[in-house]
Design a protein around this motif. Structure first.
Motif, PDB file in Angstrom:
ATOM      1  N   PRO A 157       0.837  -1.213   0.000  1.00 31.73           N
ATOM      2  CA  PRO A 157       0.000   0.000   0.000  1.00 31.73           C
ATOM      3  C   PRO A 157       0.869   1.258   0.000  1.00 31.73           C
ATOM      4  O   PRO A 157       1.985   1.251   0.533  1.00 31.73           O
ATOM      5  CB  PRO A 157      -0.794  -0.120   1.313  1.00 31.73           C
ATOM      6  N   ASP A 158       0.368   2.311  -0.609  1.00 31.54           N
ATOM      7  CA  ASP A 158       1.088   3.583  -0.664  1.00 31.54           C
ATOM      8  C   ASP A 158       1.172   4.179   0.743  1.00 31.54           C
ATOM      9  O   ASP A 158       0.161   4.511   1.350  1.00 31.54           O
ATOM     10  CB  ASP A 158       0.357   4.541  -1.609  1.00 31.54           C
ATOM     11  N   ARG A 159       2.394   4.318   1.266  1.00 37.84           N
ATOM     12  CA  ARG A 159       2.562   4.779   2.651  1.00 37.84           C
ATOM     13  C   ARG A 159       2.057   6.200   2.831  1.00 37.84           C
ATOM     14  O   ARG A 159       1.450   6.539   3.844  1.00 37.84           O
ATOM     15  CB  ARG A 159       4.037   4.691   3.061  1.00 37.84           C
ATOM     16  N   GLY A 215      -4.667  -2.479  -1.082  1.00 33.48           N
ATOM     17  CA  GLY A 215      -4.438  -3.185   0.159  1.00 33.48           C
ATOM     18  C   GLY A 215      -4.854  -2.424   1.404  1.00 33.48           C
ATOM     19  O   GLY A 215      -4.845  -2.979   2.505  1.00 33.48           O
ATOM     20  N   PHE A 216      -5.214  -1.143   1.272  1.00 33.30           N
ATOM     21  CA  PHE A 216      -5.606  -0.374   2.451  1.00 33.30           C
ATOM     22  C   PHE A 216      -6.716   0.598   2.076  1.00 33.30           C
ATOM     23  O   PHE A 216      -6.545   1.449   1.199  1.00 33.30           O
ATOM     24  CB  PHE A 216      -4.413   0.386   3.024  1.00 33.30           C
ATOM     25  N   ASP A 228       5.794 -11.729   0.726  1.00 31.78           N
ATOM     26  CA  ASP A 228       5.747 -11.093  -0.590  1.00 31.78           C
ATOM     27  C   ASP A 228       4.666 -11.709  -1.472  1.00 31.78           C
ATOM     28  O   ASP A 228       3.935 -10.994  -2.166  1.00 31.78           O
ATOM     29  CB  ASP A 228       7.115 -11.209  -1.271  1.00 31.78           C
ATOM     30  N   VAL A 229       4.559 -13.039  -1.452  1.00 33.23           N
ATOM     31  CA  VAL A 229       3.499 -13.700  -2.220  1.00 33.23           C
ATOM     32  C   VAL A 229       2.132 -13.307  -1.661  1.00 33.23           C
ATOM     33  O   VAL A 229       1.183 -13.055  -2.416  1.00 33.23           O
ATOM     34  CB  VAL A 229       3.686 -15.229  -2.199  1.00 33.23           C
ATOM     35  N   TRP A 230       2.035 -13.229  -0.343  1.00 33.22           N
ATOM     36  CA  TRP A 230       0.772 -12.837   0.276  1.00 33.22           C
ATOM     37  C   TRP A 230       0.377 -11.420  -0.141  1.00 33.22           C
ATOM     38  O   TRP A 230      -0.807 -11.134  -0.339  1.00 33.22           O
ATOM     39  CB  TRP A 230       0.879 -12.919   1.799  1.00 33.22           C
ATOM     40  N   ASN A 231       1.330 -10.523  -0.259  1.00 29.43           N
ATOM     41  CA  ASN A 231       1.019  -9.161  -0.697  1.00 29.43           C
ATOM     42  C   ASN A 231       0.419  -9.149  -2.096  1.00 29.43           C
ATOM     43  O   ASN A 231      -0.462  -8.339  -2.394  1.00 29.43           O
ATOM     44  CB  ASN A 231       2.275  -8.289  -0.649  1.00 29.43           C
ATOM     45  N   THR A 232       0.894 -10.037  -2.956  1.00 29.59           N
ATOM     46  CA  THR A 232       0.287 -10.157  -4.285  1.00 29.59           C
ATOM     47  C   THR A 232      -1.173 -10.573  -4.168  1.00 29.59           C
ATOM     48  O   THR A 232      -2.060 -10.001  -4.800  1.00 29.59           O
ATOM     49  CB  THR A 232       1.050 -11.193  -5.125  1.00 29.59           C
ATOM     50  N   GLY A 286     -10.474 -14.177   0.345  1.00 30.93           N
ATOM     51  CA  GLY A 286     -10.498 -15.487   0.991  1.00 30.93           C
ATOM     52  C   GLY A 286      -9.124 -16.126   1.039  1.00 30.93           C
ATOM     53  O   GLY A 286      -8.679 -16.617   2.076  1.00 30.93           O
ATOM     54  N   MET A 287      -8.423 -16.118  -0.077  1.00 28.18           N
ATOM     55  CA  MET A 287      -7.090 -16.709  -0.137  1.00 28.18           C
ATOM     56  C   MET A 287      -6.107 -15.961   0.747  1.00 28.18           C
ATOM     57  O   MET A 287      -5.172 -16.558   1.292  1.00 28.18           O
ATOM     58  CB  MET A 287      -6.603 -16.724  -1.592  1.00 28.18           C
ATOM     59  N   SER A 288      -6.307 -14.673   0.921  1.00 28.73           N
ATOM     60  CA  SER A 288      -5.390 -13.901   1.775  1.00 28.73           C
ATOM     61  C   SER A 288      -5.496 -14.336   3.228  1.00 28.73           C
ATOM     62  O   SER A 288      -4.513 -14.281   3.973  1.00 28.73           O
ATOM     63  CB  SER A 288      -5.671 -12.404   1.639  1.00 28.73           C
ATOM     64  N   VAL A 289      -6.684 -14.778   3.651  1.00 30.09           N
ATOM     65  CA  VAL A 289      -6.849 -15.294   5.012  1.00 30.09           C
ATOM     66  C   VAL A 289      -6.009 -16.556   5.194  1.00 30.09           C
ATOM     67  O   VAL A 289      -5.267 -16.705   6.172  1.00 30.09           O
ATOM     68  CB  VAL A 289      -8.334 -15.589   5.310  1.00 30.09           C
ATOM     69  N   VAL A 290      -6.119 -17.468   4.232  1.00 29.21           N
ATOM     70  CA  VAL A 290      -5.344 -18.710   4.299  1.00 29.21           C
ATOM     71  C   VAL A 290      -3.852 -18.406   4.214  1.00 29.21           C
ATOM     72  O   VAL A 290      -3.035 -18.994   4.931  1.00 29.21           O
ATOM     73  CB  VAL A 290      -5.760 -19.662   3.158  1.00 29.21           C
ATOM     74  N   GLY A 291      -3.485 -17.463   3.353  1.00 28.35           N
ATOM     75  CA  GLY A 291      -2.078 -17.133   3.172  1.00 28.35           C
ATOM     76  C   GLY A 291      -1.416 -16.619   4.432  1.00 28.35           C
ATOM     77  O   GLY A 291      -0.275 -16.993   4.739  1.00 28.35           O
ATOM     78  N   ILE A 292      -2.119 -15.771   5.174  1.00 30.21           N
ATOM     79  CA  ILE A 292      -1.493 -15.208   6.378  1.00 30.21           C
ATOM     80  C   ILE A 292      -1.547 -16.186   7.546  1.00 30.21           C
ATOM     81  O   ILE A 292      -0.604 -16.260   8.350  1.00 30.21           O
ATOM     82  CB  ILE A 292      -2.148 -13.855   6.755  1.00 30.21           C
ATOM     83  N   LEU A 293      -2.630 -16.984   7.635  1.00 31.56           N
ATOM     84  CA  LEU A 293      -2.764 -17.921   8.746  1.00 31.56           C
ATOM     85  C   LEU A 293      -1.898 -19.168   8.578  1.00 31.56           C
ATOM     86  O   LEU A 293      -1.388 -19.715   9.570  1.00 31.56           O
ATOM     87  CB  LEU A 293      -4.228 -18.335   8.922  1.00 31.56           C
TER      88      LEU A 293
END
Length: 302
Positions: free
Chosen positions: A137-139, A150-151, A208-212, A221-228
């Motif tokens: 995300p743009d800071r 992302g934000f 990095d893959v999760w950020n994609t 949905g996939m981002s939940v699995v990716g981080i957990l």
């Protein structure tokens, strides 16, 4: 004779109607533009004639991902990108060890601050070694409370921290902790290329893959699995590897799990608050047609 034939026709029609399921004549609900459920008097026979079965099958298989079909191509690209990133880091660290050894030195002889700076750069810019488009995300927009990938580009939970918290955490707390603890491990082992450091690099790769998945593709949905199942466990594993070498380093890196677990709760709640147009939550896997996984290096997409 004519009256008898008419009676037979009426009897046959009554028999056919009696054999139809009641659901075939129920009104079919349809959504209005306002989202309300309307009732349509259209009758649909739930039993298709066998002659039309192949046509129906072909139609459903051509529907671009609306049936929740697993995007195998996306999973393959995630794995390939992770493999490329890990290989590049491995090669660079191994070459660094060999270069220092040829000069009669090892990383432990380098200034501690220099080693820490290397890993601070890795913590913030590891994505340059990943071929996927995994922009953060743009800071500046986050600080101002504006939306970016992302934000605040989706419905966020009411307890989401203010935008200014995120750059503070990553730049001034998480990054320095990662750098300092990694420098401790390199100094203790005398090598850049060792299992503990590569466990940490694997954690960065998962991130990095999760950020994609989360920021670029917006696969909630996939981002939940990716981080957990990816980001958090890989951080815990890296911390355990650090602890085995230098307990303080392991404790420091393990402390970042507090922030990562908070982020996991935020991501899970965001997934809950962003259903699809039918009011259903997105599947916990990449669905074909919902997004495109692109290799930014090669301009390839699936």
């Amino acid at each position: 004779p004519t009256a008898m034939r008419t009676d037979l026709l009426f009897a046959a029609a009554a028999t056919a109607l009696a054999g139809q399921p009641a659901a075939a004549f129920q009104p079919v609900p349809s959504a209005s533009t306002s989202g309300a459920i309307l009732s349509s008097p259209k009758a649909i026979n739930s039993r298709r004639p066998a002659a039309f079965a192949p046509l129906a099958s072909a139609t459903s298989s051509d529907d671009g991902g609306s049936d929740g079909q697993l995007d195998v191509g996306a999973l393959g690209k995630y794995a390939l990108a992770a493999g490329i990133q890990m290989s590049l880091f491995s090669g660079i660290f191994k070459l660094a060890d060999l270069g220092l050894a040829s000069a009669g030195m090892d990383p432990s002889s380098l200034p501690f601050a220099a080693i820490a700076f290397v890993f601070y750069a890795c913590a913030l810019k590891s994505r340059v070694f990943n071929p996927l488009n995994n922009a953060r995300p743009d800071r500046s927009k986050a600080v101002e409370g504006k939306g970016s990938d992302g934000f605040k580009d989706r419905v966020m939970p009411s307890w989401t921290p203010p935008g200014v918290i995120f750059p503070i955490m990553w730049l001034l707390i998480i990054g320095p902790i990662r750098a300092y603890s990694s420098a401790m491990v390199v100094t203790a082992t005398g090598t850049f290329f060792n299992p503990a450091i590569m466990a940490f690099i694997f954690h960065l790769t998962c991130g990095d893959v999760w950020n994609t998945i989360n920021n670029t593709e917006k696969r909630y949905g996939m981002s939940v699995v990716g981080i957990l199942l990816g980001v958090v466990p890989s951080a815990a594993f890296a911390a355990s590897q650090y602890y085995a070498i230098e307990p303080l380093a392991g404790k420091l890196l393990g402390g970042t799990l507090l922030w990562l677990c908070t982020a996991s709760a935020l991501i899970t709640d965001t997934w809950r608050l962003n259903p699809d147009e039918n009011g259903k939550r997105e599947p916990l896997y990449p669905v074909k047609g919902e997004s495109k996984t692109a290799f930014a290096w090669f301009g390839s997409s699936s």
